[in-house]
Design a protein around this motif. Structure first.
Motif, PDB file in Angstrom:
ATOM      1  N   MET A   9      45.395  30.630  45.378  1.00 35.96           N
ATOM      2  CA  MET A   9      44.467  29.507  45.543  1.00 35.96           C
ATOM      3  C   MET A   9      43.028  30.004  45.409  1.00 35.96           C
ATOM      4  O   MET A   9      42.639  30.975  46.057  1.00 35.96           O
ATOM      5  N   ASP A  10      42.251  29.336  44.567  1.00 38.24           N
ATOM      6  CA  ASP A  10      40.842  29.681  44.399  1.00 38.24           C
ATOM      7  C   ASP A  10      40.006  29.011  45.489  1.00 38.24           C
ATOM      8  O   ASP A  10      40.324  27.906  45.940  1.00 38.24           O
ATOM      9  N   ILE A  11      38.934  29.696  45.876  1.00 34.49           N
ATOM     10  CA  ILE A  11      38.004  29.147  46.868  1.00 34.49           C
ATOM     11  C   ILE A  11      36.634  29.020  46.225  1.00 34.49           C
ATOM     12  O   ILE A  11      36.074  29.999  45.721  1.00 34.49           O
ATOM     13  N   HIS A  12      36.094  27.804  46.211  1.00 35.49           N
ATOM     14  CA  HIS A  12      34.796  27.522  45.617  1.00 35.49           C
ATOM     15  C   HIS A  12      33.844  27.026  46.705  1.00 35.49           C
ATOM     16  O   HIS A  12      34.206  26.149  47.498  1.00 35.49           O
ATOM     17  N   LEU A  13      32.635  27.564  46.732  1.00 39.93           N
ATOM     18  CA  LEU A  13      31.632  27.150  47.710  1.00 39.93           C
ATOM     19  C   LEU A  13      30.570  26.275  47.053  1.00 39.93           C
ATOM     20  O   LEU A  13      30.024  26.637  46.010  1.00 39.93           O
ATOM     21  N   HIS A  14      30.290  25.155  47.677  1.00 39.78           N
ATOM     22  CA  HIS A  14      29.133  24.334  47.314  1.00 39.78           C
ATOM     23  C   HIS A  14      28.098  24.545  48.413  1.00 39.78           C
ATOM     24  O   HIS A  14      28.282  24.102  49.549  1.00 39.78           O
ATOM     25  N   LEU A  15      27.011  25.237  48.075  1.00 39.25           N
ATOM     26  CA  LEU A  15      26.026  25.660  49.074  1.00 39.25           C
ATOM     27  C   LEU A  15      24.883  24.672  49.283  1.00 39.25           C
ATOM     28  O   LEU A  15      23.996  24.945  50.085  1.00 39.25           O
ATOM     29  N   GLY A  16      24.883  23.576  48.630  1.00 43.17           N
ATOM     30  CA  GLY A  16      23.713  22.696  48.712  1.00 43.17           C
ATOM     31  C   GLY A  16      22.762  23.003  47.572  1.00 43.17           C
ATOM     32  O   GLY A  16      23.191  23.171  46.441  1.00 43.17           O
ATOM     33  N   ALA A  17      21.473  23.117  47.771  1.00 43.01           N
ATOM     34  CA  ALA A  17      20.820  23.328  49.048  1.00 43.01           C
ATOM     35  C   ALA A  17      20.498  22.003  49.753  1.00 43.01           C
ATOM     36  O   ALA A  17      20.799  20.922  49.235  1.00 43.01           O
ATOM     37  N   HIS A  18      19.857  22.129  50.937  1.00 39.43           N
ATOM     38  CA  HIS A  18      19.389  20.940  51.639  1.00 39.43           C
ATOM     39  C   HIS A  18      18.458  20.134  50.743  1.00 39.43           C
ATOM     40  O   HIS A  18      17.777  20.678  49.873  1.00 39.43           O
ATOM     41  N   ARG A  19      18.426  18.838  50.995  1.00 37.18           N
ATOM     42  CA  ARG A  19      17.534  17.912  50.314  1.00 37.18           C
ATOM     43  C   ARG A  19      17.736  17.932  48.790  1.00 37.18           C
ATOM     44  O   ARG A  19      16.808  17.720  48.014  1.00 37.18           O
ATOM     45  N   ALA A  20      18.979  18.251  48.376  1.00 38.79           N
ATOM     46  CA  ALA A  20      19.312  18.264  46.939  1.00 38.79           C
ATOM     47  C   ALA A  20      20.606  17.492  46.722  1.00 38.79           C
ATOM     48  O   ALA A  20      21.502  17.945  46.023  1.00 38.79           O
ATOM     49  N   SER A  78      32.144  22.867  51.271  1.00 46.12           N
ATOM     50  CA  SER A  78      30.768  22.400  51.087  1.00 46.12           C
ATOM     51  C   SER A  78      30.045  22.299  52.424  1.00 46.12           C
ATOM     52  O   SER A  78      30.462  21.540  53.309  1.00 46.12           O
ATOM     53  N   ASP A  79      28.999  23.092  52.577  1.00 38.84           N
ATOM     54  CA  ASP A  79      28.142  23.008  53.760  1.00 38.84           C
ATOM     55  C   ASP A  79      26.848  23.756  53.450  1.00 38.84           C
ATOM     56  O   ASP A  79      26.850  24.983  53.324  1.00 38.84           O
ATOM     57  N   GLU A  80      25.755  23.021  53.362  1.00 39.23           N
ATOM     58  CA  GLU A  80      24.471  23.641  53.028  1.00 39.23           C
ATOM     59  C   GLU A  80      23.973  24.577  54.119  1.00 39.23           C
ATOM     60  O   GLU A  80      23.125  25.445  53.859  1.00 39.23           O
ATOM     61  N   ASN A  81      24.507  24.436  55.334  1.00 38.10           N
ATOM     62  CA  ASN A  81      24.086  25.330  56.415  1.00 38.10           C
ATOM     63  C   ASN A  81      24.614  26.748  56.258  1.00 38.10           C
ATOM     64  O   ASN A  81      24.216  27.641  57.015  1.00 38.10           O
ATOM     65  N   MET A  82      25.512  26.972  55.306  1.00 37.52           N
ATOM     66  CA  MET A  82      25.935  28.339  55.041  1.00 37.52           C
ATOM     67  C   MET A  82      24.754  29.177  54.547  1.00 37.52           C
ATOM     68  O   MET A  82      24.695  30.384  54.782  1.00 37.52           O
ATOM     69  N   MET A  88      36.272  34.787  55.077  1.00 34.96           N
ATOM     70  CA  MET A  88      37.280  34.199  54.196  1.00 34.96           C
ATOM     71  C   MET A  88      38.121  35.259  53.499  1.00 34.96           C
ATOM     72  O   MET A  88      38.810  34.973  52.519  1.00 34.96           O
ATOM     73  N   GLY A  89      38.034  36.480  53.972  1.00 35.83           N
ATOM     74  CA  GLY A  89      38.849  37.536  53.401  1.00 35.83           C
ATOM     75  C   GLY A  89      38.379  38.004  52.042  1.00 35.83           C
ATOM     76  O   GLY A  89      39.176  38.556  51.267  1.00 35.83           O
ATOM     77  N   GLY A  90      37.085  37.790  51.736  1.00 36.41           N
ATOM     78  CA  GLY A  90      36.545  38.206  50.442  1.00 36.41           C
ATOM     79  C   GLY A  90      37.090  37.421  49.280  1.00 36.41           C
ATOM     80  O   GLY A  90      37.101  37.908  48.143  1.00 36.41           O
ATOM     81  N   ARG A  91      37.516  36.173  49.533  1.00 34.22           N
ATOM     82  CA  ARG A  91      38.242  35.405  48.515  1.00 34.22           C
ATOM     83  C   ARG A  91      37.409  34.280  47.910  1.00 34.22           C
ATOM     84  O   ARG A  91      37.927  33.199  47.627  1.00 34.22           O
ATOM     85  N   ILE A  92      36.148  34.482  47.697  1.00 34.40           N
ATOM     86  CA  ILE A  92      35.292  33.448  47.113  1.00 34.40           C
ATOM     87  C   ILE A  92      35.215  33.666  45.608  1.00 34.40           C
ATOM     88  O   ILE A  92      34.752  34.704  45.132  1.00 34.40           O
ATOM     89  N   ASP A  93      35.679  32.682  44.845  1.00 32.27           N
ATOM     90  CA  ASP A  93      35.770  32.824  43.392  1.00 32.27           C
ATOM     91  C   ASP A  93      34.551  32.263  42.659  1.00 32.27           C
ATOM     92  O   ASP A  93      34.140  32.808  41.636  1.00 32.27           O
ATOM     93  N   ARG A  94      34.000  31.168  43.162  1.00 31.29           N
ATOM     94  CA  ARG A  94      32.888  30.522  42.461  1.00 31.29           C
ATOM     95  C   ARG A  94      31.966  29.880  43.478  1.00 31.29           C
ATOM     96  O   ARG A  94      32.406  29.361  44.496  1.00 31.29           O
ATOM     97  N   VAL A  95      30.669  29.911  43.174  1.00 29.37           N
ATOM     98  CA  VAL A  95      29.653  29.349  44.061  1.00 29.37           C
ATOM     99  C   VAL A  95      28.755  28.424  43.250  1.00 29.37           C
ATOM    100  O   VAL A  95      28.392  28.734  42.102  1.00 29.37           O
TER     101      VAL A  95
END
Length: 311
Positions: free
Chosen positions: A1-12, A87-91, A119-126
């Protein structure tokens, strides 16, 4: 399973994206995608990834958080999900932290390295959404004004305008914290109204839901609302009333300097960002299709063949 992060940013437009994801959770599940948003993450799942006041040491807090997150990920994998969007911009940090230090996410690298470990170093895309700084800071100040009635002074605004840290530095910090992770950068000015296009870019495919894609959440307050709030606080609303976008807080030369910095950041991204990230400016997730010949005036066949050209 791939893990993708949506970082925001705030006010975007991050809250609008999260509303879109939450509203389409069932449709995404059918496609094999999972979603974790702030309601889940901020109610205990990520507790301890960044140290908080506790009887437990920071190392013990991280150990518990890593185990808790690992169990949840294992359950999703057992269900056969192909990818998870978190997804959490507070990251990246908080707006209040940015305003306090008058810097753009100064601890982004340190924070994301902790999330990667949790997350066990398992972040594939940001994915990171960036915004012109004069508008980002104006929206951030409007946010704090409506919440706590705080108004920035001229010295503080001048320090923000003279800040040397830009989105390029934030991206470099993310790349250092998340090695071997693909980083996609989206300009807010082009992609803000299109959460489905942002999801398509994050997942790397075009089969995404369209429902609730034009519903805006947590938008910047109107100029009238800001002026009313300022008057309630006993403050002259002049700077806010000067420009409808709120950037009138900054002097003209300050806005020009901040806009130039943003232009340099975009140029750097379009030139390849030294291999650290790639920029996506496509406003629709649809694949390139077939357009009619510019000379064609009616539908049908021409000389036994269909006139067409590739988009």
């Amino acid at each position: 399973m791939d893990i993708h992060l949506h970082l925001g940013a705030h006010r975007a437009a991050s809250t609008s994206f999260q509303y879109y994801m939450r509203s389409n959770a069932d449709a995404l599940g059918v496609r094999g995608f999972g979603y974790w948003g702030p309601p889940r993450l901020r109610k205990g799942l990520f507790h301890g990834v960044t140290p908080v006041a506790s009887m437990l040491s920071p190392a013990e807090q991280m150990h518990r958080a890593r185990g808790r997150i690992g169990l949840r990920l294992a359950k999703l994998e057992a269900r056969g999900l192909g990818a998870l969007v978190v997804s959490d911009e507070n990251m990246l940090g908080s707006i209040r932290h940015n305003l306090r230090h008058r810097q753009l996410y100064p601890a982004a690298g340190q924070r994301l390295s902790r999330y990667r470990y949790a997350m066990g170093g398992r972040i594939d895309r940001v994915m990171l959404c960036i915004r012109a700084p004069q508008h980002y800071w104006a929206s951030a100040y409007a946010f704090t004004l409506m919440r706590v009635g705080r108004v920035p002074g001229r010295t503080e605004l001048a320090q923000i305008a003279a800040m040397t840290r830009s989105w390029r530095d934030v991206i470099a910090d993310i790349a250092c914290a998340l090695p071997e992770t693909e980083i996609i950068v989206l300009p807010h000015e082009r992609l803000a109204p299109y959460p489905e296009a942002r999801l398509a870019a994050l997942l790397g495919q075009v089969d995404v839901p369209r429902r609730h894609a034009r519903e805006v959440r947590n938008a910047r307050p109107s100029t009238e609302a800001l002026v009313t709030r300022l008057r309630d606080c006993g403050v002259d609303p002049g700077p806010y009333a000067e420009r409808a976008d709120g950037a009138g807080l900054f002097h003209r030369d300050e806005r020009a300097r901040m806009a130039e910095t943003y232009t340099d950041d975009l140029y750097w991204l379009r030139a390849g960002a030294e291999g650290l990230a790639r920029i996506c400016e496509e406003t629709t997730p649809e694949a390139a299709g077939i357009n009619p010949d510019p000379g064609a005036t009616r539908r049908g066949q021409m000389n036994g063949t269909q006139a067409r050209r590739m988009a």
